[in-house]
Design a protein around this motif. Structure first.
Motif, PDB file in Angstrom:
ATOM      1  N   LEU A  56       0.825  -1.195   0.000  1.00  0.00           N
ATOM      2  CA  LEU A  56       0.000   0.000   0.000  1.00  0.00           C
ATOM      3  C   LEU A  56       0.863   1.249   0.000  1.00  0.00           C
ATOM      4  N   LEU A  57       1.955   1.227   0.782  1.00  0.00           N
ATOM      5  CA  LEU A  57       2.854   2.378   0.857  1.00  0.00           C
ATOM      6  C   LEU A  57       3.493   2.647  -0.503  1.00  0.00           C
ATOM      7  N   VAL A  58       3.920   1.587  -1.192  1.00  0.00           N
ATOM      8  CA  VAL A  58       4.530   1.743  -2.519  1.00  0.00           C
ATOM      9  C   VAL A  58       3.527   2.350  -3.488  1.00  0.00           C
ATOM     10  N   ILE A  59       2.281   1.878  -3.442  1.00  0.00           N
ATOM     11  CA  ILE A  59       1.237   2.401  -4.326  1.00  0.00           C
ATOM     12  C   ILE A  59       1.001   3.876  -4.056  1.00  0.00           C
ATOM     13  N   ILE A  60       0.965   4.268  -2.788  1.00  0.00           N
ATOM     14  CA  ILE A  60       0.754   5.672  -2.425  1.00  0.00           C
ATOM     15  C   ILE A  60       1.892   6.535  -2.930  1.00  0.00           C
ATOM     16  N   ILE A  61       3.138   6.063  -2.744  1.00  0.00           N
ATOM     17  CA  ILE A  61       4.300   6.820  -3.206  1.00  0.00           C
ATOM     18  C   ILE A  61       4.265   6.998  -4.724  1.00  0.00           C
ATOM     19  N   LEU A  62       3.957   5.912  -5.451  1.00  0.00           N
ATOM     20  CA  LEU A  62       3.892   6.005  -6.899  1.00  0.00           C
ATOM     21  C   LEU A  62       2.788   6.951  -7.341  1.00  0.00           C
ATOM     22  N   THR A  63       1.654   6.924  -6.652  1.00  0.00           N
ATOM     23  CA  THR A  63       0.549   7.820  -6.973  1.00  0.00           C
ATOM     24  C   THR A  63       0.959   9.261  -6.772  1.00  0.00           C
ATOM     25  N   MET A  64       1.668   9.539  -5.677  1.00  0.00           N
ATOM     26  CA  MET A  64       2.131  10.901  -5.415  1.00  0.00           C
ATOM     27  C   MET A  64       3.083  11.378  -6.488  1.00  0.00           C
ATOM     28  N   LEU A  65       3.965  10.482  -6.948  1.00  0.00           N
ATOM     29  CA  LEU A  65       4.911  10.849  -8.000  1.00  0.00           C
ATOM     30  C   LEU A  65       4.183  11.160  -9.294  1.00  0.00           C
ATOM     31  N   ASN A  66       3.157  10.362  -9.617  1.00  0.00           N
ATOM     32  CA  ASN A  66       2.405  10.606 -10.837  1.00  0.00           C
ATOM     33  C   ASN A  66       1.670  11.929 -10.779  1.00  0.00           C
ATOM     34  N   ILE A  67       1.087  12.242  -9.620  1.00  0.00           N
ATOM     35  CA  ILE A  67       0.400  13.513  -9.447  1.00  0.00           C
ATOM     36  C   ILE A  67       1.381  14.661  -9.604  1.00  0.00           C
ATOM     37  N   ASN A  68       2.568  14.520  -9.027  1.00  0.00           N
ATOM     38  CA  ASN A  68       3.577  15.573  -9.132  1.00  0.00           C
ATOM     39  C   ASN A  68       3.990  15.787 -10.585  1.00  0.00           C
ATOM     40  N   ASP A  69       4.138  14.685 -11.347  1.00  0.00           N
ATOM     41  CA  ASP A  69       4.475  14.809 -12.763  1.00  0.00           C
ATOM     42  C   ASP A  69       3.400  15.573 -13.510  1.00  0.00           C
ATOM     43  N   LYS A 100       8.147  21.777 -22.511  1.00  0.00           N
ATOM     44  CA  LYS A 100       7.696  20.425 -22.209  1.00  0.00           C
ATOM     45  C   LYS A 100       8.515  19.861 -21.059  1.00  0.00           C
ATOM     46  N   PHE A 101       7.874  19.013 -20.270  1.00  0.00           N
ATOM     47  CA  PHE A 101       8.436  18.498 -19.022  1.00  0.00           C
ATOM     48  C   PHE A 101       8.776  17.027 -19.192  1.00  0.00           C
ATOM     49  N   ASP A 102      10.052  16.685 -19.056  1.00  0.00           N
ATOM     50  CA  ASP A 102      10.499  15.293 -19.116  1.00  0.00           C
ATOM     51  C   ASP A 102      10.604  14.774 -17.681  1.00  0.00           C
ATOM     52  N   SER A 103       9.588  14.049 -17.253  1.00  0.00           N
ATOM     53  CA  SER A 103       9.551  13.566 -15.868  1.00  0.00           C
ATOM     54  C   SER A 103      10.553  12.447 -15.627  1.00  0.00           C
ATOM     55  N   PHE A 104      10.948  11.720 -16.675  1.00  0.00           N
ATOM     56  CA  PHE A 104      11.905  10.625 -16.507  1.00  0.00           C
ATOM     57  C   PHE A 104      13.281  11.164 -16.141  1.00  0.00           C
ATOM     58  N   GLN A 105      13.720  12.212 -16.834  1.00  0.00           N
ATOM     59  CA  GLN A 105      15.021  12.823 -16.556  1.00  0.00           C
ATOM     60  C   GLN A 105      14.905  14.026 -15.617  1.00  0.00           C
ATOM     61  N   ASN A 106      13.664  14.419 -15.286  1.00  0.00           N
ATOM     62  CA  ASN A 106      13.393  15.547 -14.389  1.00  0.00           C
ATOM     63  C   ASN A 106      14.006  16.846 -14.919  1.00  0.00           C
ATOM     64  N   VAL A 107      13.701  17.139 -16.186  1.00  0.00           N
ATOM     65  CA  VAL A 107      14.211  18.356 -16.815  1.00  0.00           C
ATOM     66  C   VAL A 107      13.089  19.083 -17.546  1.00  0.00           C
ATOM     67  N   LEU A 108      13.284  20.380 -17.713  1.00  0.00           N
ATOM     68  CA  LEU A 108      12.395  21.208 -18.516  1.00  0.00           C
ATOM     69  C   LEU A 108      13.051  21.434 -19.869  1.00  0.00           C
ATOM     70  N   LEU A 109      12.338  21.129 -20.944  1.00  0.00           N
ATOM     71  CA  LEU A 109      12.832  21.335 -22.297  1.00  0.00           C
ATOM     72  C   LEU A 109      12.118  22.540 -22.908  1.00  0.00           C
ATOM     73  N   GLY A 121       3.533  19.250 -12.658  1.00  0.00           N
ATOM     74  CA  GLY A 121       4.669  19.876 -13.325  1.00  0.00           C
ATOM     75  C   GLY A 121       4.395  20.122 -14.792  1.00  0.00           C
ATOM     76  N   GLN A 122       3.795  19.149 -15.467  1.00  0.00           N
ATOM     77  CA  GLN A 122       3.471  19.299 -16.877  1.00  0.00           C
ATOM     78  C   GLN A 122       2.504  20.452 -17.094  1.00  0.00           C
ATOM     79  N   GLU A 123       1.476  20.534 -16.273  1.00  0.00           N
ATOM     80  CA  GLU A 123       0.470  21.577 -16.441  1.00  0.00           C
ATOM     81  C   GLU A 123       1.039  22.960 -16.154  1.00  0.00           C
ATOM     82  N   VAL A 124       1.873  23.065 -15.135  1.00  0.00           N
ATOM     83  CA  VAL A 124       2.445  24.367 -14.757  1.00  0.00           C
ATOM     84  C   VAL A 124       3.287  24.947 -15.891  1.00  0.00           C
TER      85      VAL A 124
END
Length: 285
Positions: free
Chosen positions: A6-19, A52-61, A22-25
């Motif tokens: 459950l903890l892993v799922i929550i962490i992954l969900t938080m990361l997806n929300i953050n991505d 555009k936001f590359d969430s894999f490399q955590n960079v702004l292009l 970031g994309q929308e901003v």
């Protein structure tokens, strides 16, 4: 065990929300108007910026698209790559140009010299330089435009980490070169001691066989995903030192969509005899 899952799922969900956030901003900056027309070889150009936001490399292009008023794309193009962990709430600043108060510019700065500036000629990299700041613009000043751009920047500053230090728009930011192509004449170019171009990767020109396969797969994916594009598309590829393709980033238009690439199809082409992680970059039309 269930608690751990459950903890892993929550962490992954938080990361997806953050991505997604970031994309929308950063996507809001795609609403910036075209810049003032400037002189260029062959024909004059204006700049249109695509973010555009590359969430894999955590960079702004940032694609700095150079084209004429009649929408003819120039053979010189530019791309900027900024690590998000080097940005803070004071990194984006809109101001009057210090040399011309009738014009506006956006200055983006980082605490270290890790903004990559890619100069592209006829779809291939001609030079790569690193700096701690870049200037976007210029636009003709008006109170309404100043307010409009300020409103676009404000959510970005809120999204990034807080920073209390002041922002010096008059400071000079020197750049160093990471790569200069053999067909480019350089005068007094300062080469960087560290030739890596972000996250420990190094630039090399992509082998024709791999480029041909990737371009074909990207164009097929764009068609299958109903993504139409009008202008050249930046493609950034990361390869491990073992020759394994790790990521393919496609800076397609429209920028509210992200082209999804199946790496399993591309990994059939393995690069041999690499001694370090490699980054390929080029444009497709």
């Amino acid at each position: 065990m269930k608690e751990k899952i459950l903890l892993v799922i929550i962490i992954l969900t938080m990361l997806n929300i953050n991505d997604i956030v970031g994309q929308e901003v950063f996507q809001n900056l795609n609403n910036l108007p075209n810049t003032i027309e400037v002189k260029a070889p062959e024909f004059n150009t204006e700049k249109k910026y695509y973010f555009k936001f590359d969430s894999f490399q955590n960079v702004l292009l940032i694609q700095d698209l150079r084209k004429s008023k009649k929408d003819k794309v120039h053979y010189y193009q530019f791309l900027y790559e900024i690590p998000l962990n080097k940005l803070n709430s004071k990194s984006f600043k809109i101001s009057k140009d210090i040399d011309n108060n009738n014009e506006l510019e956006i200055i983006i700065r980082t605490s270290t010299k890790e903004i990559m500036n890619y100069m592209i000629q006829d779809g291939e990299i001609s030079s790569i330089s690193a700096s701690s700041a870049i200037s976007l613009g210029n636009w003709t000043y008006s109170d309404s435009l100043f307010k409009e751009i300020s409103n676009l920047i404000r959510p970005i500053s809120s999204y990034l980490s807080k920073e209390s230090s002041s922002f010096d728009v008059k400071k000079s930011y020197k750049s160093t070169f990471k790569f200069i192509a053999e067909n480019v004449t350089s005068i007094n170019a300062t080469m960087d001691d560290d030739l890596s171009i972000g996250n420990g990767y190094y630039y090399e020109q992509i082998p024709r066989k791999l480029k041909s396969k990737i371009v074909k797969d990207i164009k097929t994916s764009l068609e299958q995903q109903n993504i139409n594009y009008q202008y050249p598309i930046p493609v950034i590829i990361h390869i491990s030192k073992d020759g394994i393709l790790e990521s393919v980033f496609v800076g397609n238009q429209p920028f509210d969509k992200y082209c999804q690439i199946d790496l399993r199809k591309l990994n059939s082409v393995k690069i041999e005899n690499l001694k370090r992680p490699i980054k390929y970059l080029f444009l497709i039309e």
